[in-house]
Design an enzyme around this catalytic site. Structure first.
Site, short mmCIF file in Angstrom:
data_model
loop_
_atom_site.label_atom_id
_atom_site.label_comp_id
_atom_site.label_asym_id
_atom_site.label_seq_id
_atom_site.Cartn_x
_atom_site.Cartn_y
_atom_site.Cartn_z
CG ASP A 32 -2.16 0.87 0.99
OD1 ASP A 32 -3.26 0.32 0.82
OD2 ASP A 32 -2.02 2.12 0.94
CB THR A 84 -11.48 2.58 -10.27
OG1 THR A 84 -12.46 1.64 -9.74
CG2 THR A 84 -10.25 1.84 -10.68
NE ARG A 149 -19.88 -11.33 -9.56
CZ ARG A 149 -20.21 -12.40 -10.25
NH1 ARG A 149 -19.81 -13.58 -9.87
NH2 ARG A 149 -20.97 -12.29 -11.31
CE LYS A 201 -18.07 -4.51 -9.02
NZ LYS A 201 -18.32 -5.06 -7.71
CG ASN A 205 -22.19 -2.58 -8.29
OD1 ASN A 205 -22.76 -3.46 -7.65
ND2 ASN A 205 -20.94 -2.22 -8.04
NE ARG A 208 -27.76 -3.48 -3.78
CZ ARG A 208 -28.61 -4.23 -3.09
NH1 ARG A 208 -29.37 -5.10 -3.74
NH2 ARG A 208 -28.71 -4.11 -1.79
NE ARG A 241 -42.68 -14.69 -14.01
CZ ARG A 241 -43.57 -15.57 -13.55
NH1 ARG A 241 -43.14 -16.66 -12.94
NH2 ARG A 241 -44.86 -15.37 -13.69
N GLY A 252 -25.59 5.75 -1.85
CA GLY A 252 -24.22 6.12 -1.52
C GLY A 252 -23.26 4.95 -1.67
CB CYS A 255 -19.76 0.01 -5.55
SG CYS A 255 -18.42 -0.50 -4.50
CE1 TYR A 313 -20.97 2.13 2.27
CE2 TYR A 313 -22.81 1.73 0.79
CZ TYR A 313 -21.66 1.29 1.41
OH TYR A 313 -21.19 0.02 1.15
N1 SAJ Z 1 -29.85 1.15 -1.19
C1 SAJ Z 1 -31.15 1.59 -1.30
N2 SAJ Z 1 -32.13 0.68 -1.49
C2 SAJ Z 1 -31.87 -0.65 -1.60
C3 SAJ Z 1 -30.53 -1.10 -1.50
C4 SAJ Z 1 -29.55 -0.16 -1.31
O1 SAJ Z 1 -31.43 2.79 -1.20
O2 SAJ Z 1 -32.81 -1.42 -1.77
C5 SAJ Z 1 -28.76 2.13 -0.99
C6 SAJ Z 1 -27.97 1.90 0.27
O3 SAJ Z 1 -28.58 2.50 1.37
C7 SAJ Z 1 -26.65 2.53 -0.09
C8 SAJ Z 1 -26.50 2.22 -1.58
O4 SAJ Z 1 -27.81 1.94 -2.03
O5 SAJ Z 1 -26.66 3.93 0.09
C9 SAJ Z 1 -25.57 1.08 -1.90
O6 SAJ Z 1 -25.70 0.04 -0.93
P1 SAJ Z 1 -25.76 -1.51 -1.35
O7 SAJ Z 1 -25.93 -2.31 -0.13
O8 SAJ Z 1 -26.78 -1.68 -2.41
O9 SAJ Z 1 -24.38 -1.78 -2.05
P2 SAJ Z 1 -22.83 -1.60 -1.66
O10 SAJ Z 1 -22.33 -0.37 -2.34
O11 SAJ Z 1 -22.59 -1.70 -0.21
O12 SAJ Z 1 -22.22 -2.89 -2.39
C10 SAJ Z 1 -22.51 -3.09 -3.77
C11 SAJ Z 1 -22.98 -4.56 -3.95
N3 SAJ Z 1 -23.51 -4.75 -5.28
C12 SAJ Z 1 -24.69 -5.38 -5.49
O13 SAJ Z 1 -25.38 -5.80 -4.60
C13 SAJ Z 1 -25.09 -5.55 -6.91
C14 SAJ Z 1 -21.80 -5.49 -3.72
O14 SAJ Z 1 -22.16 -6.84 -3.99
C15 SAJ Z 1 -20.62 -5.09 -4.61
O15 SAJ Z 1 -19.50 -5.92 -4.42
C16 SAJ Z 1 -20.23 -3.67 -4.23
O16 SAJ Z 1 -21.34 -2.81 -4.53
C17 SAJ Z 1 -19.00 -3.28 -5.04
O17 SAJ Z 1 -17.91 -3.30 -4.46
O18 SAJ Z 1 -19.12 -3.03 -6.23
#
Ligand code: SAJ
Length: 428
Positions: A32, A84, A149, A201, A205, A208, A241, A252, A255, A313
């Protein structure tokens, strides 16, 4: 002799990955550029808050298979796990850390070694950026893209069990990488080409983000229609479904709000939906701020104070990077609010972290921003005498509404139009 590898970048992903490789018996050199991270790790202190990680660090350090340094040395395999972020100027990926890591590898690499890029990147980065930098100095390495992931908060659980994707452009590289990750991955390992893996990848995201944007749009529509979106989503999700995500104060983390832009960057003409989802989610703090304003200034409060519950977040993590809480705070401050915030998990951040009492004292409105499990233990009766006005905006449908109402709070849940319909229409 066991395989020797270097893991470059010891952050939220690099550190647990390095430790799991070492725990599986590989000799791991952790690299690092930050001297504080190196010093902390050498002293056995874990700079990343993640369940189980401090214990794993101690065990692995004791085994002697994990050493930490600022200077990369030659190893059989180089795993690149550097950040990144979004480049604010270009709106695309800031690949400077990847470039630097590749240049460092080029200095020490030898033919026959392997480079694995794990950092999230725009499709094509392995072959257009990483490979040319190293090949210009040393030919004959194998190149692989293998995305992480894992969900922050469950990293050590998910790293070994999630399916692992190997993006490799030759059978030899694919086999080597498969064998490497099989050292600790028990989930299915699937192989594809590197550009497909890079895109997959981003698709995960982006899926989501778009789904959350849809949930947020439903929340605003429900408010206009006099419907409780939380009940509506639960009922819609009974369909075998349908899987609508949860509305909230914004998206937040480092990712989900970032990665969709890497797709937009590479295919700007055909990604309107992805861009719109980003815009919708980025606007959620404004939607929350307008609700707060309506319930305070709109009711004649002058010099309003708002108390934010949560800076992280998302729930149960200490990470406040790219947190919608800060955006909300800035908007409210710019509209003349005094803003206090309380988060029991976040240690560093862009806002001073108050105690719960300081946050609530004199507040005309409390806003639940982060769904920390601990916030459910807050006793509304204890806060009632502290606040100036007993008003709660719950942006995550997280707190026990009846309990807060019993303590005298006027509770507003984001997306619950049943209550709002009686007061005001928000279908602007
Ligand atoms: N959030 C919502 N509503 C939801 C889910 C999340 O408002 O239903 C918000 C959360 O509060 C947060 C943001 O979205 O602010 C992101 O949170 P998260 O739990 O959805 O995701 P991360 O950023 O913690 O992790 C994501 C994950 N990706 C997916 O689920 C597709 C994780 O598996 C990835 O490895 C990670 O990004 C990454 O490193 O890319």
């Amino acid at each position: 002799m066991s395989q020797s590898i270097a893991v470059i970048g010891l952050g939220y992903i690099g550190l647990p990955t390095a430790l799991l490789f070492a725990d599986a018996g590989l000799e791991v050199l952790g690299v690092d550029i930050n001297p504080e991270v190196v010093a902390a790790l050498r002293a056995g202190q874990c700079p990343v808050e993640e369940p189980g990680l401090p214990e794993l660090l101690r065990r692995v350090l004791a085994s002697g298979r994990f050493t930490v340094t600022q200077r990369l040395e030659s190893r059989e395999v180089y795993v690149i796990t550097v950040p990144t972020p979004l480049d604010r100027e270009t709106g695309g990926a800031d690949l400077s850390a990847v470039r630097k890591a590749a240049e460092a590898v080029a200095e020490v690499a030898r033919p026959g070694q392997m480079v694995v890029l794990e950092s999230t990147v725009p499709p094509g980065t392995l072959n257009r950026l990483v490979r040319p930098i190293i090949e210009s100095k040393v030919p004959g390495l194998d190149y692989v893209f293998s995305p992480e992931r894992v969900l922050p908060g469950r990293i050590l659980e998910e790293l070994p069990t999630n399916p692992r994707l190997i993006g490799a452009d030759t059978p030899r590289a694919a086999e080597r990488a498969r064998a490497l990750y099989a050292s600790f991955v028990r989930g299915e390992i699937r192989v594809t080409d590197s550009t497909t893996a890079e895109m997959v990848k981003l698709m995960e995201n982006t899926f989501r983000d778009v789904n959350i944007a849809l949930a947020n749009e439903f929340a605003m529509a429900a408010q206009a229609l006099g419907v409780n979106v939380w009940e509506a989503i639960e009922l819609a999700n009974l369909h075998p479904r349908v899987n609508i995500h949860r509305p909230g104060p914004g998206v937040g983390g480092h990712c989900i709000p970032v990665d969709p832009w890497f797709l937009v960057e590479r295919a700007p003409m055909v990604t309107a939906l992805i861009r719109q989802a980003r815009t919708t989610n980025d606007r959620m703090p404004v939607v929350v701020a307008e609700t707060v304003e309506r319930l305070t200034v709109g009711r004649g409060v002058r010099q309003p104070k708002v108390g934010l519950l949560g800076l992280a977040y998302k729930g149960n993590v200490d990470d406040s990077r790219e947190s919608p809480a800060y955006v909300l705070a800035r908007i409210l401050q710019s509209r003349g609010f005094e803003v206090a915030a309380y988060d029991p998990l976040v240690r560093r951040g862009a806002l001073p972290n108050a105690t719960l009492e300081e946050c609530a004292r004199g507040a005309h409105c409390l806003v639940l921003v982060t769904d920390h499990a601990r916030f459910r233990e807050i006793d509304p009766w204890q806060l009632r005498p502290l606040v100036a006005e007993p008003v709660l905006v719950d942006t995550r449908n997280h707190l026990d509404r009846q309990r807060w109402e019993a303590a005298g709070f006027d509770v507003h849940v984001l997306g619950d139009g049943r209550k709002q319909a009686a007061e005001v229409r928000v279908d602007r």
